[in-house]
Structure formats: C-alpha cells, structure tokens
Design a protein around this motif. Structure first.
Motif, PDB file in Angstrom:
ATOM      1  N   GLU A 193       0.803  -1.213   0.000  1.00  0.00           N
ATOM      2  CA  GLU A 193       0.000   0.000   0.000  1.00  0.00           C
ATOM      3  C   GLU A 193       0.844   1.275   0.000  1.00  0.00           C
ATOM      4  OE1 GLU A 193      -0.771  -2.561   2.379  1.00  0.00           O
ATOM      5  OE2 GLU A 193      -2.085  -3.364   0.841  1.00  0.00           O
ATOM      6  N   ASN A 194       1.996   1.255   0.653  1.00  0.00           N
ATOM      7  CA  ASN A 194       2.768   2.494   0.761  1.00  0.00           C
ATOM      8  C   ASN A 194       4.074   2.492  -0.032  1.00  0.00           C
ATOM      9  OD1 ASN A 194       4.527   0.925   2.300  1.00  0.00           O
ATOM     10  ND2 ASN A 194       4.305   2.128   4.158  1.00  0.00           N
ATOM     11  N   LEU A 195       4.348   1.461  -0.795  1.00  0.00           N
ATOM     12  CA  LEU A 195       5.604   1.346  -1.528  1.00  0.00           C
ATOM     13  C   LEU A 195       5.850   2.534  -2.452  1.00  0.00           C
ATOM     14  CD1 LEU A 195       8.146  -0.216  -2.375  1.00  0.00           C
ATOM     15  CD2 LEU A 195       6.723  -1.423  -4.057  1.00  0.00           C
ATOM     16  N   GLU A 196       4.897   2.864  -3.299  1.00  0.00           N
ATOM     17  CA  GLU A 196       5.092   3.961  -4.255  1.00  0.00           C
ATOM     18  C   GLU A 196       5.268   5.300  -3.532  1.00  0.00           C
ATOM     19  OE1 GLU A 196       5.817   3.565  -7.443  1.00  0.00           O
ATOM     20  OE2 GLU A 196       5.642   1.428  -7.052  1.00  0.00           O
ATOM     21  N   GLU A 197       4.531   5.500  -2.465  1.00  0.00           N
ATOM     22  CA  GLU A 197       4.659   6.743  -1.698  1.00  0.00           C
ATOM     23  C   GLU A 197       6.057   6.847  -1.074  1.00  0.00           C
ATOM     24  OE1 GLU A 197       2.849   8.946   2.254  1.00  0.00           O
ATOM     25  OE2 GLU A 197       1.940   7.085   1.570  1.00  0.00           O
ATOM     26  N   ILE A 198       6.526   5.771  -0.472  1.00  0.00           N
ATOM     27  CA  ILE A 198       7.861   5.763   0.150  1.00  0.00           C
ATOM     28  C   ILE A 198       8.924   6.063  -0.901  1.00  0.00           C
ATOM     29  CG2 ILE A 198       9.604   4.265   1.215  1.00  0.00           C
ATOM     30  CD1 ILE A 198       7.707   4.492   3.357  1.00  0.00           C
ATOM     31  N   LYS A 199       8.811   5.466  -2.073  1.00  0.00           N
ATOM     32  CA  LYS A 199       9.816   5.638  -3.115  1.00  0.00           C
ATOM     33  C   LYS A 199       9.913   7.081  -3.603  1.00  0.00           C
ATOM     34  CE  LYS A 199       9.236   2.619  -6.407  1.00  0.00           C
ATOM     35  NZ  LYS A 199       8.883   1.500  -7.291  1.00  0.00           N
ATOM     36  N   THR A 200       8.878   7.871  -3.414  1.00  0.00           N
ATOM     37  CA  THR A 200       8.891   9.253  -3.886  1.00  0.00           C
ATOM     38  C   THR A 200       9.119  10.271  -2.770  1.00  0.00           C
ATOM     39  OG1 THR A 200       6.482   9.476  -3.682  1.00  0.00           O
ATOM     40  CG2 THR A 200       7.346   8.696  -5.808  1.00  0.00           C
ATOM     41  N   MET A 201       9.394   9.829  -1.568  1.00  0.00           N
ATOM     42  CA  MET A 201       9.540  10.742  -0.439  1.00  0.00           C
ATOM     43  C   MET A 201      10.874  11.488  -0.415  1.00  0.00           C
ATOM     44  SD  MET A 201       7.657   8.714   2.644  1.00  0.00           S
ATOM     45  CE  MET A 201       7.765  10.040   3.815  1.00  0.00           C
ATOM     46  N   ASP A 202      11.848  11.025  -1.183  1.00  0.00           N
ATOM     47  CA  ASP A 202      13.146  11.687  -1.212  1.00  0.00           C
ATOM     48  C   ASP A 202      13.844  11.336  -2.520  1.00  0.00           C
ATOM     49  OD1 ASP A 202      15.244  13.249  -0.367  1.00  0.00           O
ATOM     50  OD2 ASP A 202      15.701  12.061   1.415  1.00  0.00           O
ATOM     51  N   GLN A 243      23.007   7.243   8.845  1.00  0.00           N
ATOM     52  CA  GLN A 243      22.894   7.975   7.576  1.00  0.00           C
ATOM     53  C   GLN A 243      21.536   8.645   7.361  1.00  0.00           C
ATOM     54  OE1 GLN A 243      25.428   8.426   5.295  1.00  0.00           O
ATOM     55  NE2 GLN A 243      26.618   7.589   6.989  1.00  0.00           N
ATOM     56  N   ARG A 244      20.749   8.716   8.384  1.00  0.00           N
ATOM     57  CA  ARG A 244      19.376   9.202   8.211  1.00  0.00           C
ATOM     58  C   ARG A 244      19.292  10.657   7.767  1.00  0.00           C
ATOM     59  NH1 ARG A 244      16.162   8.250  13.408  1.00  0.00           N
ATOM     60  NH2 ARG A 244      14.566   9.196  12.156  1.00  0.00           N
ATOM     61  N   ASP A 245      20.340  11.446   7.980  1.00  0.00           N
ATOM     62  CA  ASP A 245      20.337  12.822   7.492  1.00  0.00           C
ATOM     63  C   ASP A 245      20.558  12.890   5.984  1.00  0.00           C
ATOM     64  OD1 ASP A 245      19.923  13.870  10.022  1.00  0.00           O
ATOM     65  OD2 ASP A 245      22.057  14.179  10.399  1.00  0.00           O
ATOM     66  N   ASN A 246      21.130  11.836   5.414  1.00  0.00           N
ATOM     67  CA  ASN A 246      21.479  11.827   3.996  1.00  0.00           C
ATOM     68  C   ASN A 246      20.488  11.072   3.111  1.00  0.00           C
ATOM     69  OD1 ASN A 246      23.959  13.180   4.562  1.00  0.00           O
ATOM     70  ND2 ASN A 246      24.746  11.222   5.298  1.00  0.00           N
ATOM     71  N   TYR A 247      19.884  10.039   3.657  1.00  0.00           N
ATOM     72  CA  TYR A 247      19.019   9.164   2.861  1.00  0.00           C
ATOM     73  C   TYR A 247      17.787   8.764   3.663  1.00  0.00           C
ATOM     74  CZ  TYR A 247      23.602   8.668   0.711  1.00  0.00           C
ATOM     75  OH  TYR A 247      24.829   8.929   0.164  1.00  0.00           O
ATOM     76  N   LEU A 248      16.774   8.340   2.951  1.00  0.00           N
ATOM     77  CA  LEU A 248      15.571   7.793   3.570  1.00  0.00           C
ATOM     78  C   LEU A 248      15.657   6.281   3.478  1.00  0.00           C
ATOM     79  CD1 LEU A 248      12.755   8.476   4.765  1.00  0.00           C
ATOM     80  CD2 LEU A 248      11.867   8.209   2.462  1.00  0.00           C
ATOM     81  N   PHE A 249      15.431   5.580   4.578  1.00  0.00           N
ATOM     82  CA  PHE A 249      15.538   4.128   4.629  1.00  0.00           C
ATOM     83  C   PHE A 249      14.186   3.500   4.944  1.00  0.00           C
ATOM     84  CE2 PHE A 249      19.778   5.623   5.369  1.00  0.00           C
ATOM     85  CZ  PHE A 249      20.587   4.688   4.765  1.00  0.00           C
ATOM     86  N   ALA A 250      13.940   2.371   4.310  1.00  0.00           N
ATOM     87  CA  ALA A 250      12.731   1.596   4.563  1.00  0.00           C
ATOM     88  C   ALA A 250      13.082   0.121   4.411  1.00  0.00           C
ATOM     89  CB  ALA A 250      11.637   1.992   3.586  1.00  0.00           C
ATOM     90  N   ALA A 251      12.229  -0.743   4.938  1.00  0.00           N
ATOM     91  CA  ALA A 251      12.500  -2.181   4.856  1.00  0.00           C
ATOM     92  C   ALA A 251      11.187  -2.960   4.785  1.00  0.00           C
ATOM     93  CB  ALA A 251      13.309  -2.648   6.056  1.00  0.00           C
ATOM     94  N   THR A 252      11.291  -4.134   4.174  1.00  0.00           N
ATOM     95  CA  THR A 252      10.170  -5.050   4.103  1.00  0.00           C
ATOM     96  C   THR A 252      10.698  -6.477   4.109  1.00  0.00           C
ATOM     97  OG1 THR A 252       8.166  -5.664   2.899  1.00  0.00           O
ATOM     98  CG2 THR A 252      10.081  -5.089   1.568  1.00  0.00           C
ATOM     99  N   ASP A 253       9.853  -7.383   4.562  1.00  0.00           N
ATOM    100  CA  ASP A 253      10.189  -8.804   4.482  1.00  0.00           C
ATOM    101  C   ASP A 253       9.275  -9.515   3.481  1.00  0.00           C
ATOM    102  OD1 ASP A 253       7.796  -8.854   5.840  1.00  0.00           O
ATOM    103  OD2 ASP A 253       8.545  -9.980   7.555  1.00  0.00           O
ATOM    104  N   ASP A 254       8.523  -8.737   2.720  1.00  0.00           N
ATOM    105  CA  ASP A 254       7.581  -9.278   1.745  1.00  0.00           C
ATOM    106  C   ASP A 254       8.323  -9.678   0.457  1.00  0.00           C
ATOM    107  OD1 ASP A 254       5.606  -9.703  -0.206  1.00  0.00           O
ATOM    108  OD2 ASP A 254       4.300  -8.165   0.644  1.00  0.00           O
ATOM    109  N   ALA A 255       8.440 -10.967   0.227  1.00  0.00           N
ATOM    110  CA  ALA A 255       9.168 -11.483  -0.933  1.00  0.00           C
ATOM    111  C   ALA A 255       8.526 -11.027  -2.243  1.00  0.00           C
ATOM    112  CB  ALA A 255       9.246 -13.000  -0.867  1.00  0.00           C
ATOM    113  N   ALA A 256       7.204 -10.852  -2.263  1.00  0.00           N
ATOM    114  CA  ALA A 256       6.529 -10.413  -3.480  1.00  0.00           C
ATOM    115  C   ALA A 256       6.955  -8.997  -3.875  1.00  0.00           C
ATOM    116  CB  ALA A 256       5.012 -10.481  -3.293  1.00  0.00           C
ATOM    117  N   ILE A 257       7.137  -8.128  -2.889  1.00  0.00           N
ATOM    118  CA  ILE A 257       7.601  -6.768  -3.169  1.00  0.00           C
ATOM    119  C   ILE A 257       9.031  -6.827  -3.695  1.00  0.00           C
ATOM    120  CG2 ILE A 257       8.235  -4.545  -2.155  1.00  0.00           C
ATOM    121  CD1 ILE A 257       5.849  -4.853  -0.280  1.00  0.00           C
ATOM    122  N   ALA A 258       9.868  -7.609  -3.051  1.00  0.00           N
ATOM    123  CA  ALA A 258      11.259  -7.734  -3.498  1.00  0.00           C
ATOM    124  C   ALA A 258      11.318  -8.262  -4.921  1.00  0.00           C
ATOM    125  CB  ALA A 258      12.025  -8.660  -2.548  1.00  0.00           C
ATOM    126  N   GLU A 259      10.513  -9.224  -5.235  1.00  0.00           N
ATOM    127  CA  GLU A 259      10.488  -9.811  -6.572  1.00  0.00           C
ATOM    128  C   GLU A 259      10.033  -8.785  -7.631  1.00  0.00           C
ATOM    129  OE1 GLU A 259      11.088 -12.677  -9.444  1.00  0.00           O
ATOM    130  OE2 GLU A 259      11.511 -12.903  -7.318  1.00  0.00           O
TER     131      GLU A 259
END
Length: 68
Positions: free
Chosen positions: A15-24, A50-66
């Motif tokens: 649900e939030n993948l596309e939003e996260i990808k465009t946040m920075d 490194q949080r001042d330089n980049y935005l970090f996110a994580a998932t364990d959903d293999a379908a998203i990774a694929e």
C-alpha cells in the motif's frame, strides 16, 4: 526535517511502496527476511547513522522484493 520525523527505518508494504519511493531523491529499501534479525539490525544501525542523507525503509515481503 521529514527524515528526522520518521523512524530510522520505515516499514514498507504494497500500500505504501510507491509513496515511500517518492519521499526523497534517494530512498534505500532493504528486502530482509523476517527470520534474519542480524541483517535487519545491521541495516537499522547503518540507517540510523545515515538518516540525514538518505531515507531508509524495509520489508520482508518477498513479493515486493520480486516485483522491484
């Protein structure tokens, strides 16, 4: 300031993948299996440093990774 208001590693789902990808300009997304806590902790430690330089996110959903 947005980066500082977020956790060091935000949670990603379908649900939030596309939003996260465009946040920075640069967003680092870790695809880490839920049973690999050592890798997640290393990722989180690096994200904190490194949080001042980049935005970090994580998932364990293999379908998203694929799909990405």
């Amino acid at each position: 300031m947005i980066k500082q208001s977020l956790p060091a590693v935000s949670s990603v789902n379908e649900e939030n993948l596309e939003e996260i990808k465009t946040m920075d300009k640069i967003v680092v997304i870790g695809y880490i299996p839920s049973d690999d806590q050592e890798t997640y902790q290393a990722f989180e430690k690096y994200a904190e440093s490194q949080r001042d330089n980049y935005l970090f996110a994580a998932t364990d959903d293999a379908a998203i990774a694929e799909s990405e």
